[in-house]
Write an enzyme that holds these catalytic residues in place. Structure first.
Site, mmCIF file in Angstrom:
data_model
loop_
_atom_site.group_PDB
_atom_site.id
_atom_site.type_symbol
_atom_site.label_atom_id
_atom_site.label_comp_id
_atom_site.label_asym_id
_atom_site.label_seq_id
_atom_site.Cartn_x
_atom_site.Cartn_y
_atom_site.Cartn_z
ATOM 1 C CD GLU A 141 1.773 -4.249 -12.460
ATOM 2 O OE1 GLU A 141 2.877 -5.004 -11.948
ATOM 3 O OE2 GLU A 141 1.677 -3.650 -13.309
ATOM 4 C CE LYS A 142 -1.715 -9.294 -2.602
ATOM 5 N NZ LYS A 142 -2.790 -10.206 -2.735
ATOM 6 C CD GLN A 171 -9.268 -5.122 -6.399
ATOM 7 O OE1 GLN A 171 -9.920 -5.655 -5.472
ATOM 8 N NE2 GLN A 171 -8.287 -4.434 -5.897
ATOM 9 C CG HIS A 189 -2.021 -0.994 1.322
ATOM 10 N ND1 HIS A 189 -1.867 -2.025 2.328
ATOM 11 C CD2 HIS A 189 -3.088 -1.185 0.385
ATOM 12 C CE1 HIS A 189 -2.877 -2.860 2.074
ATOM 13 N NE2 HIS A 189 -3.605 -2.459 0.931
ATOM 14 C CG LEU A 235 4.701 -7.283 1.099
ATOM 15 C CD1 LEU A 235 5.143 -5.586 1.583
ATOM 16 C CD2 LEU A 235 5.256 -8.034 2.172
ATOM 17 C CD GLN A 260 -13.845 -6.057 -1.429
ATOM 18 O OE1 GLN A 260 -14.314 -4.853 -1.572
ATOM 19 N NE2 GLN A 260 -12.774 -6.629 -1.793
HETATM 20 O O1 PAF Z 1 -7.752 -4.401 -3.078
HETATM 21 C C1 PAF Z 1 -8.906 -3.992 -2.021
HETATM 22 O O2 PAF Z 1 -8.151 -3.729 -1.036
HETATM 23 C C2 PAF Z 1 -10.269 -3.741 -2.309
HETATM 24 O O3 PAF Z 1 -10.822 -4.858 -3.139
HETATM 25 C C3 PAF Z 1 -10.451 -2.544 -2.820
HETATM 26 C C4 PAF Z 1 -10.212 -2.264 -4.086
HETATM 27 C C5 PAF Z 1 -10.331 -1.513 -1.641
HETATM 28 C C6 PAF Z 1 -12.208 -2.399 -3.071
HETATM 29 O O4 PAF Z 1 -12.870 -2.762 -1.614
#
Ligand code: PAF
Length: 309
Positions: free
Chosen positions: A149-150, A154, A38, A185, A62
């Site tokens: 990219e991990k 998504q 992050h 990570l 999700q």
């Molecule tokens: O990758 C994540 O942490 C989540 O899927 C996201 C993109 C913040 C959506 O909740």
């Protein structure tokens, strides 16, 4: 100076003057439990924008398993410290009631890209991701948004959503950050005990082994899948969910590799599910394919499910 904002109305109010002054806004959507991966997203956002917004929201939409949602780590104080260090302007921390005041009836779905890989094992997961990301885009209206990219599937889904719905922002993909032994990570790594943490390195090792085979001339996805399968049989605590070779754009399974391929895998270690991937080009080492039994590639073979979940 970092501002923590929990309400949609307040965030919009704070961002409006910036937008009016022509300042660019970068959004880093997260579910918190921030780690070096992050940090890399935030640093990139900081370099490219006048203002940086980090959202921290553990999105119930999700999660396909309630227990996963309940045990998702929420170390908010540490996350805020991280954001302060990285000179983030706003951390958006809405509650579930703020994001979903009533049942969410409008849903964003990118079905073809969601049915493969993780989507095949986590029904509704990517609808939940696309829907919350769309809401975050509407709330923040960023110029750029940053994704790792991990989470290759998504990323592909969000890129397609932005393209198909003509959303006025740029998606910036950021490379996976890895531990010295190759483990990608992830917020989930903190659930691993010491032994499981050692075992987890098998995931990047298997991906690298598959890459090496492609680079040394192997072109059959099935042969590669069969070759790496025994790596996961070494310990009863490991359960491979999938190890698939797919087209990086469509995510459709590839059987004969004659163009860049995404190798993606999901592995359970005890009750923790880890994912990882890498992209390999068959001519990466300057060698053309050894032989080409047919011309088209992104074809019929289903992703190898080496063992049932
Ligand atoms: O990758 C994540 O942490 C989540 O899927 C996201 C993109 C913040 C959506 O909740």
């Amino acid at each position: 100076m970092l501002e923590v904002v929990a309400s949609i109305a307040n965030l919009r109010e704070r961002l409006l003057p910036m937008r009016r002054a022509g300042k660019s806004i970068g959004l880093v959507p997260t579910m918190g439990a921030l780690h070096a991966g992050h940090r890399r997203l935030i640093e990139r956002a900081r370099q490219q924008n006048s203002a940086v917004v980090v959202s921290i929201f553990v999105n119930p939409l999700q999660f396909d398993r309630n227990e996963d949602l309940a045990r998702y780590p929420r170390p908010l104080d540490d996350d805020l410290t991280c954001c302060r260090e990285l000179h983030v302007d706003f951390v958006f921390t809405p509650s579930a009631a703020e994001m979903y005041p009533h049942e969410q009836l409008a849903i964003v779905d990118v079905p073809q890209l969601s049915e493969h890989l993780c989507g095949a094992h986590r029904p509704g997961h990517f609808r939940g991701v696309a829907t919350v990301v769309m809401k975050l885009f509407q709330i923040v209206q960023p110029e750029r948004a940053y994704f790792g990219e991990k989470d290759a599937q998504q990323l592909a889904i969000i890129q397609r959503m932005v393209e198909d719905l003509n959303l006025p922002l740029t998606i910036v993909p950021v490379a996976t950050v890895r531990e010295p032994d190759g483990l990608a990570l992830s917020s989930r790594n903190r659930h691993l005990n010491e032994e499981q943490r050692q075992l987890a390195a098998i995931l990047p090792t298997a991906l690298q082994a598959a890459r090496a085979r492609i680079q040394s001339g192997e072109r059959s996805a099935h042969v590669i899948q069969t070759a790496v399968a025994p790596l996961f049989d070494r310990h009863p605590g490991l359960r491979l969910e999938y190890f698939s070779l797919v087209d990086p754009q469509t995510l459709a399974p590839v059987s004969y590799i004659d163009r860049p391929v995404l190798i993606a895998a999901a592995l359970w270690i005890g009750s923790t599910r880890l994912i990882d991937n890498l992209t390999v080009s068959p001519i990466e080492n300057g060698q053309p394919p050894l032989s080409s039994p047919r011309t088209s590639t992104a074809t019929e073979a289903p992703p190898a499910k080496l063992r049932s979940p």
